[in-house]
Design a protein around this motif. Structure first.
Motif, PDB file in Angstrom:
ATOM      1  N   GLU A 142     -11.126  -6.661  -2.707  1.00  0.00           N
ATOM      2  CA  GLU A 142     -11.787  -5.278  -2.255  1.00  0.00           C
ATOM      3  C   GLU A 142     -12.796  -5.903  -1.061  1.00  0.00           C
TER       4      GLU A 142
ATOM      5  N   VAL B 289     -10.361  -6.232   1.805  1.00  0.00           N
ATOM      6  CA  VAL B 289     -10.077  -4.850   2.419  1.00  0.00           C
ATOM      7  C   VAL B 289     -11.322  -4.551   3.295  1.00  0.00           C
TER       8      VAL B 289
ATOM      9  N   GLY C 247      -5.545  -6.799   4.781  1.00  0.00           N
ATOM     10  CA  GLY C 247      -5.024  -6.151   3.999  1.00  0.00           C
ATOM     11  C   GLY C 247      -3.802  -7.157   3.424  1.00  0.00           C
TER      12      GLY C 247
ATOM     13  N   ILE D 263      -6.375   0.242  -5.144  1.00  0.00           N
ATOM     14  CA  ILE D 263      -6.353  -1.379  -4.652  1.00  0.00           C
ATOM     15  C   ILE D 263      -4.844  -1.338  -4.498  1.00  0.00           C
TER      16      ILE D 263
ATOM     17  N   ASP E 161      -2.874   0.735  -3.228  1.00  0.00           N
ATOM     18  CA  ASP E 161      -2.322   1.228  -2.179  1.00  0.00           C
ATOM     19  C   ASP E 161      -2.760   0.570  -0.857  1.00  0.00           C
ATOM     20  N   LYS E 162      -3.866  -0.193  -1.136  1.00  0.00           N
ATOM     21  CA  LYS E 162      -4.464  -0.629   0.236  1.00  0.00           C
ATOM     22  C   LYS E 162      -4.010  -2.087   0.784  1.00  0.00           C
ATOM     23  N   VAL E 163      -3.397  -2.898  -0.259  1.00  0.00           N
ATOM     24  CA  VAL E 163      -2.967  -4.323   0.127  1.00  0.00           C
ATOM     25  C   VAL E 163      -1.476  -4.452  -0.097  1.00  0.00           C
TER      26      VAL E 163
END
Ligand code: UTP
Length: 289
Positions: free
Chosen positions: A44, A47, A52, A94, A96-98
């Protein structure tokens, strides 16, 4: 033009012996701090710093890390069907973002060796290294603080903090020239010096922004302290040709790889949580300490 840093390497192939027997079958990085695994705090932070692409260096028995960052279709389907939206968001937040890529370090030959394993996935660009054991609570994510220094100096930079002399045997320590309140030009590095032998009170902690030049250095240095290939030795080798900076980051760092540090992180992170903090604070106050 200086390209932005897109990738963060998370070495996570260590044996976690300080947490045995828990880490016999559970990766240390998956131990929960309140309700999130240790490694998620670091991801996190990446991000939150605009990174990413995550490269995790894993070893045997670490498949729970891969499952954690993967989509869990059955679980998400069930939560959706039950209308448990908040939990569904927590589970998806999480993954979804990486973009996560994995590389194996088949033997735990040291942190430097683990970083070297990421060479092909990183390629020829600057990258971050995050040791997830170091959990950092900061007004600006620690990695974002380092990225700002990297942009200014166009050189590798690592996070440091002040420690009392008796703690120097637990850290890589730097000898450095102070450029401003928080910025230092590194002149030398020493891995785990005895108390009293350290060149300064500045200890390296687990956040770095590095350039690909480090890979050549890591490939050159042999095993050092503990017969492991040390990242500090690679940095020291690189220092012959490349300037290196240290940044006294703003924030609080918890060593969650150590039992006492883990307990402190658990308590303080729980106290900061709006949903748990008040009740937990009351409970702690009432303890007959
Ligand atoms: P540590 O020094 O915390 O070692 O490594 P460890 O093996 O994980 O834990 P203990 O000391 O036995 O309890 C610092 C970081 O470097 C990684 C670890 O996963 C941790 O993130 N590491 C270390 C590797 O990826 N490979 C290695 O060979 C050694």
């Amino acid at each position: 033009m200086l390209e932005s840093v897109r990738k963060a390497v998370f070495p996570a192939a260590g044996l976690g012996t300080r947490f045995l027997p828990a880490t016999k079958s559970l990766p240390k990085e998956m131990l929960p701090l309140v309700d999130k695994p240790i490694i998620q705090y670091g991801v996190e932070e990446a991000v939150g710093s605009g990174i990413g692409d995550i490269v995790i260096v894993t070893g045997r028995g670490k498949s729970a890390i891969e499952d954690h960052f993967d989509v869990s279709f059955e679980l998400e389907y069930l939560l959706e069907a039950r209308g448990q939206k908040a939990l569904l968001e927590a589970v998806r937040a999480i993954s979804d973002k990486v973009n996560v890529a994995y590389i194996r370090q088949s033997q735990a030959l040291g942190l430097g060796h683990a970083v070297l394993r990421s060479r092909d996935l990183v390629g020829d660009e600057a990258f971050a290294v995050v040791l997830a054991d170091d959990v950092i609570v900061a007004p600006t994510p620690c990695l974002a603080q380092l990225l700002a220094i990297h942009r200014t100096f166009r050189a590798p930079v690592m996070a440091v903090m002040e420690v009392p002399p008796e703690q120097s045997p637990a850290y890589g320590m730097v000898q450095a020239e102070q450029l401003s309140e928080r910025v230092f030009r590194v002149r030398d590095l020493v891995e785990k010096p005895k108390a009293g032998d350290s060149p300064s009170n500045l200890a390296i902690i687990g956040r770095y922004v590095l350039t690909p030049r480090i890979f050549d250095s890591l490939a050159c240095v042999g095993p050092g302290a503990g017969s492991e290939i040390q990242l500090t030795d690679g940095l020291k080798h690189m220092l012959r040709e490349t300037p290196l900076y240290a940044y006294k980051f703003e924030g609080t760092r918890y060593d969650a790889g150590d039992k006492l540090g883990f307990l402190k992180a658990t308590v303080e992170l729980a106290l900061r949580r709006p949903d748990l903090g008040p009740g937990f604070r009351d409970y702690l106050r009432a303890l007959p300490l």
